[in-house]
Design an enzyme around this catalytic site. Structure first.
Site, PDB file in Angstrom:
ATOM      1  N   LEU A 280       0.836  -1.201   0.000  1.00 44.93           N
ATOM      2  CA  LEU A 280       0.000   0.000   0.000  1.00 44.93           C
ATOM      3  C   LEU A 280       0.880   1.265   0.000  1.00 44.93           C
ATOM      4  CD1 LEU A 280      -2.822   1.356   0.364  1.00 44.93           C
ATOM      5  CD2 LEU A 280      -2.551   1.073   2.825  1.00 44.93           C
ATOM      6  N   THR A 281       1.849   1.331   0.913  1.00 43.78           N
ATOM      7  CA  THR A 281       2.623   2.557   1.133  1.00 43.78           C
ATOM      8  C   THR A 281       3.457   2.970  -0.078  1.00 43.78           C
ATOM      9  OG1 THR A 281       2.766   1.959   3.459  1.00 43.78           O
ATOM     10  CG2 THR A 281       4.343   3.610   2.693  1.00 43.78           C
ATOM     11  N   GLU A 282       3.523   4.287  -0.273  1.00 39.82           N
ATOM     12  CA  GLU A 282       4.407   4.865  -1.304  1.00 39.82           C
ATOM     13  C   GLU A 282       5.203   5.996  -0.666  1.00 39.82           C
ATOM     14  OE1 GLU A 282       1.893   5.994  -4.580  1.00 39.82           O
ATOM     15  OE2 GLU A 282       1.104   3.953  -4.792  1.00 39.82           O
TER      16      GLU A 282
ATOM     17  N   SER B  97       0.710   7.707   6.031  1.00 39.26           N
ATOM     18  CA  SER B  97      -0.538   7.781   6.813  1.00 39.26           C
ATOM     19  C   SER B  97      -1.718   8.134   5.916  1.00 39.26           C
ATOM     20  CB  SER B  97      -0.407   8.842   7.908  1.00 39.26           C
ATOM     21  OG  SER B  97       0.667   8.527   8.753  1.00 39.26           O
TER      22      SER B  97
ATOM     23  N   ARG C  90      -4.435  -5.548  12.888  1.00 34.64           N
ATOM     24  CA  ARG C  90      -3.827  -4.710  13.946  1.00 34.64           C
ATOM     25  C   ARG C  90      -3.705  -5.419  15.292  1.00 34.64           C
ATOM     26  NH1 ARG C  90      -6.349   0.688  11.369  1.00 34.64           N
ATOM     27  NH2 ARG C  90      -4.512   1.207  10.125  1.00 34.64           N
TER      28      ARG C  90
ATOM     29  N   ILE D  93      17.001  -2.301  33.720  1.00 35.28           N
ATOM     30  CA  ILE D  93      17.218  -3.296  34.791  1.00 35.28           C
ATOM     31  C   ILE D  93      18.537  -4.040  34.571  1.00 35.28           C
ATOM     32  CG2 ILE D  93      16.323  -5.494  35.734  1.00 35.28           C
ATOM     33  CD1 ILE D  93      13.505  -4.238  35.552  1.00 35.28           C
TER      34      ILE D  93
ATOM     35  N   GLU E  22       1.526  -0.495   9.870  1.00 36.58           N
ATOM     36  CA  GLU E  22       0.062  -0.727   9.837  1.00 36.58           C
ATOM     37  C   GLU E  22      -0.700   0.444  10.468  1.00 36.58           C
ATOM     38  OE1 GLU E  22      -1.340  -4.751  10.289  1.00 36.58           O
ATOM     39  OE2 GLU E  22       0.670  -5.484   9.848  1.00 36.58           O
TER      40      GLU E  22
ATOM     41  N   THR F  51       0.497   4.479  12.052  1.00 36.30           N
ATOM     42  CA  THR F  51       1.218   4.914  13.259  1.00 36.30           C
ATOM     43  C   THR F  51       0.236   5.006  14.432  1.00 36.30           C
ATOM     44  OG1 THR F  51       0.774   7.254  12.877  1.00 36.30           O
ATOM     45  CG2 THR F  51       2.774   6.350  11.854  1.00 36.30           C
TER      46      THR F  51
HETATM   47  C1  FAD Z   1       9.975  -1.584   8.495  1.00 31.18           C
HETATM   48  C2  FAD Z   1       8.700  -1.143   7.826  1.00 31.18           C
HETATM   49  C3  FAD Z   1       7.882  -2.091   7.223  1.00 31.18           C
HETATM   50  C4  FAD Z   1       6.715  -1.689   6.559  1.00 31.18           C
HETATM   51  N1  FAD Z   1       5.948  -2.635   5.908  1.00 31.18           N
HETATM   52  C5  FAD Z   1       4.917  -2.211   5.124  1.00 31.18           C
HETATM   53  C6  FAD Z   1       4.201  -3.152   4.301  1.00 31.18           C
HETATM   54  O1  FAD Z   1       4.452  -4.360   4.325  1.00 31.18           O
HETATM   55  N2  FAD Z   1       3.244  -2.678   3.479  1.00 31.18           N
HETATM   56  C7  FAD Z   1       2.912  -1.345   3.421  1.00 31.18           C
HETATM   57  O2  FAD Z   1       2.049  -0.987   2.634  1.00 31.18           O
HETATM   58  N3  FAD Z   1       3.564  -0.439   4.203  1.00 31.18           N
HETATM   59  C8  FAD Z   1       4.561  -0.834   5.035  1.00 31.18           C
HETATM   60  N4  FAD Z   1       5.233   0.072   5.820  1.00 31.18           N
HETATM   61  C9  FAD Z   1       4.829   1.476   5.807  1.00 31.18           C
HETATM   62  C10 FAD Z   1       4.163   1.939   7.096  1.00 31.18           C
HETATM   63  O3  FAD Z   1       2.872   1.410   7.195  1.00 31.18           O
HETATM   64  C11 FAD Z   1       4.214   3.477   7.116  1.00 31.18           C
HETATM   65  O4  FAD Z   1       5.558   3.817   7.413  1.00 31.18           O
HETATM   66  C12 FAD Z   1       3.270   4.098   8.119  1.00 31.18           C
HETATM   67  O5  FAD Z   1       1.940   3.924   7.733  1.00 31.18           O
HETATM   68  C13 FAD Z   1       3.527   5.605   8.320  1.00 31.18           C
HETATM   69  O6  FAD Z   1       3.698   6.287   7.127  1.00 31.18           O
HETATM   70  P1  FAD Z   1       4.970   7.234   6.938  1.00 31.18           P
HETATM   71  O7  FAD Z   1       6.159   6.469   7.381  1.00 31.18           O
HETATM   72  O8  FAD Z   1       4.959   7.760   5.564  1.00 31.18           O
HETATM   73  O9  FAD Z   1       4.780   8.403   7.989  1.00 31.18           O
HETATM   74  P2  FAD Z   1       3.978   9.763   7.764  1.00 31.18           P
HETATM   75  O10 FAD Z   1       2.588   9.482   7.329  1.00 31.18           O
HETATM   76  O11 FAD Z   1       4.792  10.679   6.948  1.00 31.18           O
HETATM   77  O12 FAD Z   1       3.918  10.323   9.255  1.00 31.18           O
HETATM   78  C14 FAD Z   1       4.981  11.048   9.858  1.00 31.18           C
HETATM   79  C15 FAD Z   1       4.536  11.436  11.269  1.00 31.18           C
HETATM   80  O13 FAD Z   1       3.357  12.273  11.189  1.00 31.18           O
HETATM   81  C16 FAD Z   1       2.307  11.699  11.952  1.00 31.18           C
HETATM   82  N5  FAD Z   1       1.031  11.942  11.293  1.00 31.18           N
HETATM   83  C17 FAD Z   1       0.716  11.783   9.974  1.00 31.18           C
HETATM   84  N6  FAD Z   1      -0.576  12.072   9.757  1.00 31.18           N
HETATM   85  C18 FAD Z   1      -1.108  12.403  10.951  1.00 31.18           C
HETATM   86  C19 FAD Z   1      -2.405  12.804  11.394  1.00 31.18           C
HETATM   87  N7  FAD Z   1      -3.445  12.892  10.558  1.00 31.18           N
HETATM   88  N8  FAD Z   1      -2.586  13.082  12.721  1.00 31.18           N
HETATM   89  C20 FAD Z   1      -1.548  13.000  13.583  1.00 31.18           C
HETATM   90  N9  FAD Z   1      -0.301  12.629  13.225  1.00 31.18           N
HETATM   91  C21 FAD Z   1      -0.083  12.330  11.932  1.00 31.18           C
HETATM   92  C22 FAD Z   1       2.622  10.192  12.010  1.00 31.18           C
HETATM   93  O14 FAD Z   1       1.996   9.574  13.089  1.00 31.18           O
HETATM   94  C23 FAD Z   1       4.146  10.225  12.114  1.00 31.18           C
HETATM   95  O15 FAD Z   1       4.503  10.425  13.441  1.00 31.18           O
HETATM   96  C24 FAD Z   1       6.376  -0.311   6.529  1.00 31.18           C
HETATM   97  C25 FAD Z   1       7.186   0.629   7.168  1.00 31.18           C
HETATM   98  C26 FAD Z   1       8.345   0.234   7.795  1.00 31.18           C
HETATM   99  C27 FAD Z   1       9.207   1.277   8.440  1.00 31.18           C
END
Ligand code: FAD
Length: 383
Positions: free
Chosen positions: A124-126, A131, A242, A337, A363, A365
């Site tokens: 899903l993620t790009e 988020s 989740r 500890i 999945e 944040t």
């Molecule tokens: C090791 C790893 C494995 C992963 N595996 C998968 C996978 O298998 N498939 C897949 O599709 N994705 C995967 N992901 C992606 C993961 O789901 C995303 O990293 C996650 O959803 C957050 O997106 P982002 O990193 O772009 O953070 P961002 O969306 O850029 O967020 C940055 C910060 O802003 C905060 N934020 C953003 N929007 C809001 C809001 N509306 N309100 C409050 N705070 C907000 C976030 O909580 C975070 O603290 C993986 C990521 C990692 C690191």
């Protein structure tokens, strides 16, 4: 709480525990160091039928439920979160097929995933859509009997190692969430390539890669559900997955608590074991209480999902939120500890602390989980 399990559930736990104690714990530090994908262990998990827990009996699964998946995931995570993440991410990749696949798609893909012979992944993620998942830019343009996929997915767990990918792409760009669709994409399809393996803080032996699609032709039979249902499928998937992330965090916290307790009994300072200091006792008591509270919430949520409840999104979000925040604190306290030894690689708690951080991020944040919980409460009341 494990006393309340059925004989079948106890058996699942025993089988998983054997794999953890005999196959995972002896090599986890080495896996963390070498970042080698744990194929041998994954094959062992497959032989032990644990992938079947995700799948109904009709398609060669065990016909159990999310509760049993959580049990196995918790135990695997006590051993090593890279291995548990690999296991759970295959489940994450196949849940959309469980939810929206037709009989033909299920017959074709689920038995191979049930045996563990093949792994799945969820794309899903790009780079620009984390988020805000509805802003994905990968497109799937209809062309006769095919969809033509173009775009890049980022940080996909099991990327490169999995054979079956559930990919979310825009079939109607400009329509936002209602323009997204879910497609099954097989490894080896021309136009489907992998980017580099990411170098990470934790879960270092788990594969995390880019998926790159360039004019990749996918048969239209691989569409899950209908066009435009992609976002709904993704959200329904997260509602089931989740609590499993919660179980990952719970298992790591359990492992860290066990390490800290054992260490506190053998480490002596001022002529007595450090476990005799009330400061340490209170930390251990808080850790154990929070582990048990997370377990109760996760098990309850899993039971609600398995009962067929229409909407468990709030409980699912709470399980992930509470368990991952709890586990982060418990692992930090476990390092404390163990003192200086906790900071050293010869003890596993520093790795547990690094590993478990991801459960607060992937999945959705924990900030996003709070949004889900609050919005659901505003809409439906406290319940
Ligand atoms: C090791 C790893 C494995 C992963 N595996 C998968 C996978 O298998 N498939 C897949 O599709 N994705 C995967 N992901 C992606 C993961 O789901 C995303 O990293 C996650 O959803 C957050 O997106 P982002 O990193 O772009 O953070 P961002 O969306 O850029 O967020 C940055 C910060 O802003 C905060 N934020 C953003 N929007 C809001 C809001 N509306 N309100 C409050 N705070 C907000 C976030 O909580 C975070 O603290 C993986 C990521 C990692 C690191």
């Amino acid at each position: 709480m494990h006393d309340l399990l059925t004989d079948e559930q106890k058996m699942i736990l025993d089988i998983t525990r054997q794999i953890v104690d005999q196959r995972i714990i002896p090599v986890r530090a080495e896996l963390d160091e070498t970042k080698e994908f744990p194929w041998e262990i994954i094959k062992e998990i497959g032989k032990s039928d644990l992938f079947r827990l995700f799948i109904s009996e009709e398609y060669e699964g065990m016909g159990t439920g999310i509760f049993e998946v959580c049990l196995a995931t918790e135990e695997l995570s006590r051993g090593d979160l890279s291995v548990a993440t690999t296991y759970a991410a295959s489940g994450l990749g196949l849940i959309p097929i469980n939810i929206a696949g037709n009989d033909e798609q299920k017959k074709k893909y689920l038995p191979q995933l049930a045996s563990g012979e093949k792994l799945a992944a969820f794309g899903l993620t790009e780079a620009e859509a984390g988020s805000d998942a509805a802003s994905i830019r990968t497109t799937a343009k209809k062309d006769g009997d095919h969809y033509i996929l173009n775009g890049t997915k980022q940080w996909i767990t099991n990327g490169g190692e999995a054979d079956i990918y559930t990919i979310f792409a825009m079939t109607s760009p400009g329509k936002g969430a209602r323009g997204a669709s879910a497609l099954i994409v097989e490894k080896g399809t021309p136009g489907f390539e992998f980017g580099k393996q990411e170098d990470k803080l934790g879960i270092r032996a788990s594969a995390t890669k880019e998926l790159i699609f360039t004019d990749c032709r996918i048969p239209k039979e691989n569409l899950l559900g209908k066009e435009g249902m992609g976002f709904i499928i993704a959200m329904k998937t997260f509602n089931e997955s989740r609590p499993v992330v919660g179980a990952q965090a719970l298992g790591v916290a359990q492992g860290a608590l066990e390490e800290a307790l054992e260490y506190s009994k053998v480490r002596e300072q001022f002529g007595v074991p450090i476990s005799s200091f009330q400061g340490i006792q209170h930390m251990l008591a808080d850790m154990a209480t929070n582990v048990e509270a997370a377990r109760a919430l996760i098990y309850h949520t899993a039971k609600v999902i398995d009962s067929g409840a229409r909407d468990a999104s709030r409980l699912s979000a709470m399980s992930k939120l509470f368990a991952s925040d709890m586990a982060m604190k418990v692992t930090v306290d476990a390092v404390q500890i163990l003192g200086g030894y906790g900071y050293m690689k010869e003890y596993p708690v520093e790795k547990m602390m690094r590993d478990v951080k991801i459960t607060q991020i992937y999945e959705g944040t924990n900030q996003i989980q709070k949004n889900i919980i609050a919005l659901d409460m505003i809409k439906r009341g406290v319940l």
